[in-house]
Design a protein around this motif. Sequence first.
Motif, PDB file in Angstrom:
ATOM      1  N   MET A   1      -4.258  -7.252  -9.585  1.00  0.00           N
ATOM      2  CA  MET A   1      -4.448  -6.690  -8.488  1.00  0.00           C
ATOM      3  C   MET A   1      -3.957  -7.525  -7.281  1.00  0.00           C
ATOM      4  O   MET A   1      -3.588  -7.151  -6.310  1.00  0.00           O
ATOM      5  N   LEU A   2      -4.635  -8.775  -7.370  1.00  0.00           N
ATOM      6  CA  LEU A   2      -3.762  -9.843  -6.506  1.00  0.00           C
ATOM      7  C   LEU A   2      -2.392  -9.777  -6.120  1.00  0.00           C
ATOM      8  O   LEU A   2      -1.978  -9.887  -5.184  1.00  0.00           O
ATOM      9  N   LEU A   3      -1.512  -9.866  -7.159  1.00  0.00           N
ATOM     10  CA  LEU A   3      -0.053  -9.789  -7.011  1.00  0.00           C
ATOM     11  C   LEU A   3       0.265  -8.607  -6.329  1.00  0.00           C
ATOM     12  O   LEU A   3       1.266  -8.562  -5.435  1.00  0.00           O
ATOM     13  N   ALA A   4      -0.346  -7.433  -7.082  1.00  0.00           N
ATOM     14  CA  ALA A   4       0.180  -5.972  -6.358  1.00  0.00           C
ATOM     15  C   ALA A   4      -0.308  -6.141  -4.756  1.00  0.00           C
ATOM     16  O   ALA A   4       0.318  -5.619  -3.920  1.00  0.00           O
ATOM     17  N   ALA A   5      -1.310  -6.654  -4.410  1.00  0.00           N
ATOM     18  CA  ALA A   5      -1.842  -7.008  -3.125  1.00  0.00           C
ATOM     19  C   ALA A   5      -0.875  -7.577  -2.072  1.00  0.00           C
ATOM     20  O   ALA A   5      -0.735  -7.000  -1.100  1.00  0.00           O
ATOM     21  N   VAL A   6      -0.385  -8.794  -2.781  1.00  0.00           N
ATOM     22  CA  VAL A   6       0.605  -9.473  -2.051  1.00  0.00           C
ATOM     23  C   VAL A   6       1.849  -8.615  -1.586  1.00  0.00           C
ATOM     24  O   VAL A   6       2.477  -8.622  -0.600  1.00  0.00           O
ATOM     25  N   GLN A   7       2.430  -8.080  -2.742  1.00  0.00           N
ATOM     26  CA  GLN A   7       3.610  -7.196  -2.326  1.00  0.00           C
ATOM     27  C   GLN A   7       3.185  -5.889  -1.483  1.00  0.00           C
ATOM     28  O   GLN A   7       4.112  -5.909  -0.467  1.00  0.00           O
ATOM     29  N   ILE A   8       2.032  -5.205  -1.483  1.00  0.00           N
ATOM     30  CA  ILE A   8       1.963  -4.439  -0.638  1.00  0.00           C
ATOM     31  C   ILE A   8       1.581  -5.075   0.950  1.00  0.00           C
ATOM     32  O   ILE A   8       2.130  -4.422   2.009  1.00  0.00           O
ATOM     33  N   VAL A   9       0.948  -6.271   0.991  1.00  0.00           N
ATOM     34  CA  VAL A   9       1.118  -6.813   2.454  1.00  0.00           C
ATOM     35  C   VAL A   9       2.382  -7.084   2.912  1.00  0.00           C
ATOM     36  O   VAL A   9       2.607  -6.597   4.170  1.00  0.00           O
ATOM     37  N   LEU A  10       3.127  -7.665   2.129  1.00  0.00           N
ATOM     38  CA  LEU A  10       4.591  -7.887   2.850  1.00  0.00           C
ATOM     39  C   LEU A  10       5.396  -6.664   2.880  1.00  0.00           C
ATOM     40  O   LEU A  10       6.542  -6.586   3.846  1.00  0.00           O
ATOM     41  N   SER A  11       5.137  -5.770   2.352  1.00  0.00           N
ATOM     42  CA  SER A  11       6.232  -4.290   2.313  1.00  0.00           C
ATOM     43  C   SER A  11       5.648  -3.520   3.694  1.00  0.00           C
ATOM     44  O   SER A  11       6.193  -2.966   4.158  1.00  0.00           O
ATOM     45  N   ARG A  12       4.146  -3.630   3.843  1.00  0.00           N
ATOM     46  CA  ARG A  12       3.933  -3.193   5.208  1.00  0.00           C
ATOM     47  C   ARG A  12       3.861  -3.757   6.366  1.00  0.00           C
ATOM     48  O   ARG A  12       4.040  -3.294   7.482  1.00  0.00           O
ATOM     49  N   ALA A  13       3.782  -5.063   6.238  1.00  0.00           N
ATOM     50  CA  ALA A  13       4.116  -5.994   7.599  1.00  0.00           C
ATOM     51  C   ALA A  13       5.450  -5.871   8.002  1.00  0.00           C
ATOM     52  O   ALA A  13       6.258  -5.917   7.305  1.00  0.00           O
ATOM     53  N   LYS A  14       5.508  -5.835   9.427  1.00  0.00           N
ATOM     54  CA  LYS A  14       6.747  -5.644  10.038  1.00  0.00           C
ATOM     55  C   LYS A  14       7.242  -6.882  10.804  1.00  0.00           C
ATOM     56  O   LYS A  14       6.152  -7.448  11.340  1.00  0.00           O
ATOM     57  N   GLY A  15       8.396  -7.372  10.956  1.00  0.00           N
ATOM     58  CA  GLY A  15       8.921  -8.329  11.715  1.00  0.00           C
ATOM     59  C   GLY A  15       8.453  -9.728  11.150  1.00  0.00           C
ATOM     60  O   GLY A  15       8.365 -10.762  11.824  1.00  0.00           O
ATOM     61  N   VAL A  16       7.952  -9.541   9.694  1.00  0.00           N
ATOM     62  CA  VAL A  16       7.675 -11.223   9.279  1.00  0.00           C
ATOM     63  C   VAL A  16       8.671 -11.746   8.552  1.00  0.00           C
ATOM     64  O   VAL A  16       9.777 -11.026   8.043  1.00  0.00           O
ATOM     65  N   PRO A  17       8.707 -13.093   8.688  1.00  0.00           N
ATOM     66  CA  PRO A  17       9.846 -13.887   7.868  1.00  0.00           C
ATOM     67  C   PRO A  17       9.684 -13.820   6.485  1.00  0.00           C
ATOM     68  O   PRO A  17       8.752 -13.761   5.874  1.00  0.00           O
ATOM     69  N   LYS A  18      10.904 -14.221   5.732  1.00  0.00           N
ATOM     70  CA  LYS A  18      10.775 -14.349   4.252  1.00  0.00           C
ATOM     71  C   LYS A  18       9.920 -15.465   4.021  1.00  0.00           C
ATOM     72  O   LYS A  18       9.641 -16.499   4.625  1.00  0.00           O
ATOM     73  N   GLY A  19       9.649 -15.489   2.638  1.00  0.00           N
ATOM     74  CA  GLY A  19       8.964 -16.988   2.093  1.00  0.00           C
ATOM     75  C   GLY A  19       7.332 -16.973   2.371  1.00  0.00           C
ATOM     76  O   GLY A  19       6.426 -18.005   2.083  1.00  0.00           O
ATOM     77  N   LEU A  20       6.555 -15.863   2.939  1.00  0.00           N
ATOM     78  CA  LEU A  20       5.069 -15.574   3.192  1.00  0.00           C
ATOM     79  C   LEU A  20       4.413 -15.269   1.566  1.00  0.00           C
ATOM     80  O   LEU A  20       3.093 -15.138   1.937  1.00  0.00           O
ATOM     81  N   ALA A  21       5.155 -14.927   0.628  1.00  0.00           N
ATOM     82  CA  ALA A  21       4.527 -14.693  -0.476  1.00  0.00           C
ATOM     83  C   ALA A  21       3.455 -15.551  -0.957  1.00  0.00           C
ATOM     84  O   ALA A  21       2.255 -15.347  -1.333  1.00  0.00           O
ATOM     85  N   GLY A  22       3.796 -16.911  -0.910  1.00  0.00           N
ATOM     86  CA  GLY A  22       2.934 -17.840  -1.433  1.00  0.00           C
ATOM     87  C   GLY A  22       1.685 -18.109  -0.764  1.00  0.00           C
ATOM     88  O   GLY A  22       0.614 -17.997  -1.006  1.00  0.00           O
ATOM     89  N   PRO A  23       1.795 -18.217   0.723  1.00  0.00           N
ATOM     90  CA  PRO A  23       0.702 -18.284   1.671  1.00  0.00           C
ATOM     91  C   PRO A  23      -0.135 -16.777   1.588  1.00  0.00           C
ATOM     92  O   PRO A  23      -1.575 -16.996   1.678  1.00  0.00           O
ATOM     93  N   VAL A  24       0.332 -15.791   1.402  1.00  0.00           N
ATOM     94  CA  VAL A  24      -0.497 -14.723   1.291  1.00  0.00           C
ATOM     95  C   VAL A  24      -1.178 -14.696   0.023  1.00  0.00           C
ATOM     96  O   VAL A  24      -2.415 -14.347   0.094  1.00  0.00           O
ATOM     97  N   LEU A  25      -0.701 -14.957  -1.202  1.00  0.00           N
ATOM     98  CA  LEU A  25      -1.321 -14.948  -2.355  1.00  0.00           C
ATOM     99  C   LEU A  25      -2.577 -15.929  -2.267  1.00  0.00           C
ATOM    100  O   LEU A  25      -3.651 -15.765  -2.670  1.00  0.00           O
ATOM    101  N   LEU A  26      -2.217 -17.191  -1.753  1.00  0.00           N
ATOM    102  CA  LEU A  26      -3.139 -18.214  -1.721  1.00  0.00           C
ATOM    103  C   LEU A  26      -4.221 -17.751  -0.818  1.00  0.00           C
ATOM    104  O   LEU A  26      -5.481 -18.112  -1.055  1.00  0.00           O
ATOM    105  N   SER A  27      -4.075 -17.124   0.408  1.00  0.00           N
ATOM    106  CA  SER A  27      -5.296 -16.819   1.074  1.00  0.00           C
ATOM    107  C   SER A  27      -6.070 -15.771   0.589  1.00  0.00           C
ATOM    108  O   SER A  27      -7.332 -15.844   0.464  1.00  0.00           O
TER     109      SER A  27
END
Length: 266
Positions: free
Chosen positions: A75-101
């Motif tokens: 569920m956490l991994l799916a949540a990270v993917q959903i956050v990054l797909s919905r967020a607009k104008g964000v830089p690459k490489g945020l998967a780690g920080p989002v997963l950690l938070s």
Amino acid sequence: MSGNAYDIDVWGLVVAMAMVAVAAGVSEIMRMGIGRSLLWSACRALLQLCAMGFVVGFVIRADNPWFVFATIGVMLLAAVQIVLSRAKGVPKGLAGPVLLSLTITMLLMIALVTELVVRPHPWYAPQLVVPLTGMLLGNTVSALAVGLSRFYESMDERRDEIDTLLALGATAWEAARPSIVSSIRLGLLPTMATLASCGIVTIPGMMAGQVIAGGDPVEAGKYQFVVFAAIAALTLVADSLIMAMTYRTCFTADDQFRPRDMRGVR
């Protein structure tokens, strides 16, 4: 009907899908262009919910903490993917920080709710932990996506102001703070609106579900309040944590503002 709960048979699902089909038909007649998307989303939601129902049922019957943790991990991994797909104008490489938070805040909130509020036996009770994780993540994912989008949008809008603040000796954190605060506030707005209206304007989903299933309405209300309290705390902490980890992406190593085209925006 099982106990005091009313079961939904196949025909009930057919009627529900027919209601969506009628709405999609109206959309096509009015040329809104969302009819097919609405139907597809409804079909996908039905399949996903039924699949999750089987998974949760298996995890509950197995009564094994490792299955509970594995489910939460997916569920956490799916949540990270959903956050990054919905967020607009964000830089690459945020998967780690989002997963950690998400991981830090989710584990903290789940531990507080299970150990200090509900106190189930066993402590990893799947029928509590898995649905609670889903409810918390569902709300936090939306807040993080909105917050990240708003932060980077605000930073670009304030470029001249930020350059001036940096030239006057402000730190990167001080220059970014107004954008951080506005993004966290925006992410919290839906939760605050729900807290203000629940019990008067609306009967929230978890409370309604427990009442329909034959549960005591007062106990259902208590559970719903605990969930809302956890969502509010989780949203604020997760948003604050992700902002603290990502605001530096808008600055160079020399504390100069980094424009959008230099951030590697997706």
